[in-house]
Scaffold this active site. Structure first.
Site, PDB file in Angstrom:
ATOM      1  N   LYS A 109      27.454  80.585  38.935  1.00  0.00           N
ATOM      2  CA  LYS A 109      27.720  80.700  37.496  1.00  0.00           C
ATOM      3  C   LYS A 109      28.872  81.658  37.305  1.00  0.00           C
ATOM      4  O   LYS A 109      29.094  82.550  38.132  1.00  0.00           O
ATOM      5  CB  LYS A 109      26.492  81.265  36.768  1.00  0.00           C
ATOM      6  CG  LYS A 109      26.460  80.912  35.302  1.00  0.00           C
ATOM      7  CD  LYS A 109      25.924  79.507  35.127  1.00  0.00           C
ATOM      8  CE  LYS A 109      25.642  79.142  33.701  1.00  0.00           C
ATOM      9  NZ  LYS A 109      24.772  77.953  33.631  1.00  0.00           N
TER      10      LYS A 109
HETATM   11  N1  GLU Z   1      26.061  74.859  32.424  1.00  0.00           N
HETATM   12  C1  GLU Z   1      25.177  73.786  32.714  1.00  0.00           C
HETATM   13  C2  GLU Z   1      23.845  74.307  33.226  1.00  0.00           C
HETATM   14  O1  GLU Z   1      23.466  75.415  32.941  1.00  0.00           O
HETATM   15  C3  GLU Z   1      25.799  72.728  33.630  1.00  0.00           C
HETATM   16  C4  GLU Z   1      26.295  73.223  34.949  1.00  0.00           C
HETATM   17  C5  GLU Z   1      27.096  72.190  35.737  1.00  0.00           C
HETATM   18  O2  GLU Z   1      27.241  71.069  35.272  1.00  0.00           O
HETATM   19  O3  GLU Z   1      27.588  72.552  36.796  1.00  0.00           O
HETATM   20  O4  GLU Z   1      23.098  73.621  33.863  1.00  0.00           O
END
Ligand code: GLU
Length: 419
Positions: A109
């Site tokens: 993240k």
């Molecule tokens: N931000 C989204 C999540 O928390 C998607 C992450 C992604 O597609 O890599 O799952």
């Protein structure tokens, strides 16, 4: 901010939930040591020339929690309340999430502490590009693939893709997912999180014998995940009686007209003052009697101090980490059925995986194909988690964590330790 204040430490929650599931799994200490903590953490300074000419320093992070099962994967968040601990928690959850839906990714993240609502488009673009160049050594289609998250979108991904590609000297669309379609994005990606939430709610209703057509729904948070889930539930005949965003909460016992609400939010940027609705407080919204409550805002919005007021049969976690362990215990005692975040909102990363596959193959699928594959993944994963919940007699959250953590543990045992 009305409904979205982050209180408490999300990383403490992530660690506590890990330990609970690891204990039930009887996970050996060596494996715990290897998979519990982030593999890599990078904090960067992002100097940005603001429109008035001065340079403002932002702080950003990219955390790679795990690359055991594949390249790291996870979104990038722009929000005033971003902290390193929050990013660590979100990266950790990405690892278990990708494993729950059994896609070949680890977890990561990123985030920048900033208030994009008070920045111009130019300022946001310069900040995004400088952040991209700062995390450049970590990312790439084979190592770590960012995506949208809170207050980032396909335009943000286009800037990241461009910055990365310009530095390497050739176009590399697979470095991010959630891109615009014209740059190698996937059909169905922008609404994938909300659509996945909808499929898991359908599965939960079938399991509990609830008719979606007669169900009442409350949605906390009306961003990408919450608004799409609300729209699909509305189309399925459910009554969405209340919705909130960071500026207010609107309520109509006979059901809100969701397409019109989405249209209005697109025009004016908030749900407040929607016609044919009455204004209520965030506390009143959470306490409404309903069949399905969808927390779709930020972490820790339902805690030990307010969980007792909930009056829902299903809580479908479209957000990451909306419930604290104390809230879990209260809802568990009240027999509320929780669809945990790492299952409920995994549709976004699942279609991100589809996008990455399409980019690698240079072959693109139609929207119906994406929806069908997504539905299959979500329904299978729901069944897998439900089976553990029933066979092991553990809450749904622990069952989901057991499935995700168990798969990562299996992979790490096979890879063993280097050197
Ligand atoms: N931000 C989204 C999540 O928390 C998607 C992450 C992604 O597609 O890599 O799952």
């Amino acid at each position: 901010m009305l409904t979205t204040a982050v209180t408490g430490n999300a990383y403490d929650v992530a660690l506590e939930n890990f330990d609970t599931a690891a204990d039930v799994l009887n996970l050996e200490n060596d494996v715990r040591e290897m998979i519990k903590y982030p593999e890599r953490i990078l904090t960067v300074t992002i100097p940005v020339r603001m429109d008035d000419g001065h340079i403002h320093r932002f702080e950003g992070h990219r955390v790679q929690h795990s690359m055991v099962r594949g390249p790291a994967k996870g979104g990038i968040r722009f929000h005033p309340q971003v902290t390193l601990d929050e990013v660590k928690a979100l990266a950790t959850w990405m690892t278990w999430k990708c494993a729950v839906v059994n896609i070949p990714f680890g977890g990561a993240k990123g985030g920048i502490t900033c208030d994009p609502k008070r920045m111009s488009l130019g300022e946001i673009e310069r900040m995004t590009r400088r952040y991209t160049s700062a995390i450049l050594p970590l990312i790439g289609p084979e190592r770590d693939i960012p995506a949208p998250d809170v207050y980032t979108n396909s335009q943000t991904m286009a800037w990241i893709m461009d910055t990365f590609s310009m530095t390497k000297g050739y176009p590399i669309p697979g470095v991010v997912t959630g891109k615009p379609i014209s740059l190698g994005g996937s059909l169905g990606r922008s609404e994938a999180t909300g659509r996945g939430v909808f499929y898991t709610i359908q599965s939960a209703c079938e399991h509990l014998g609830i008719q979606l057509k007669e169900a009442t729904v409350v949605v906390q948070g009306f961003g990408n995940a919450g608004s799409v889930a609300a729209q699909l539930l509305y189309e399925a005949g459910a009554k969405v009686i209340a919705v909130s965003d960071s500026t207010g909460c609107v309520y109509n016992q006979n059901g809100l007209k969701i397409p019109e609400l989405i249209h209005m939010k697109g025009l004016v940027g908030h749900v407040r003052d929607f016609p044919e609705s009455e204004s209520i407080t965030p506390e009143q919204l959470l306490a409404l009697k309903c069949d399905i409550l969808v927390p779709a805002a930020l972490e820790n919005t339902i805690r030990g101090d307010n969980a007792r007021t909930l009056n829902a049969r299903i809580v479908a976690e479209a957000a990451n980490g909306p419930l604290t362990p104390a809230a879990d215990r209260i809802l568990e005692a009240n027999d509320v059925f929780i669809i945990p975040d790492i299952l409920c909102n995994a549709g976004g990363v699942t279609v991100s995986y589809f996008e990455w596959v399409q980019d690698e193959q240079h072959l693109f699928w139609d929207a119906q194909d994406v929806y069908n594959r997504l539905e299959r993944v979500m329904r299978t994963s729901f069944k897998d988690v439900l089976r553990i919940h029933e066979e092991r007699n553990v809450p749904m959250r622990i069952a989901a964590n057991m499935l995700g953590i168990g798969r990562v543990a299996e992979a790490v045992r096979l890879r063993s330790i280097y050197p």
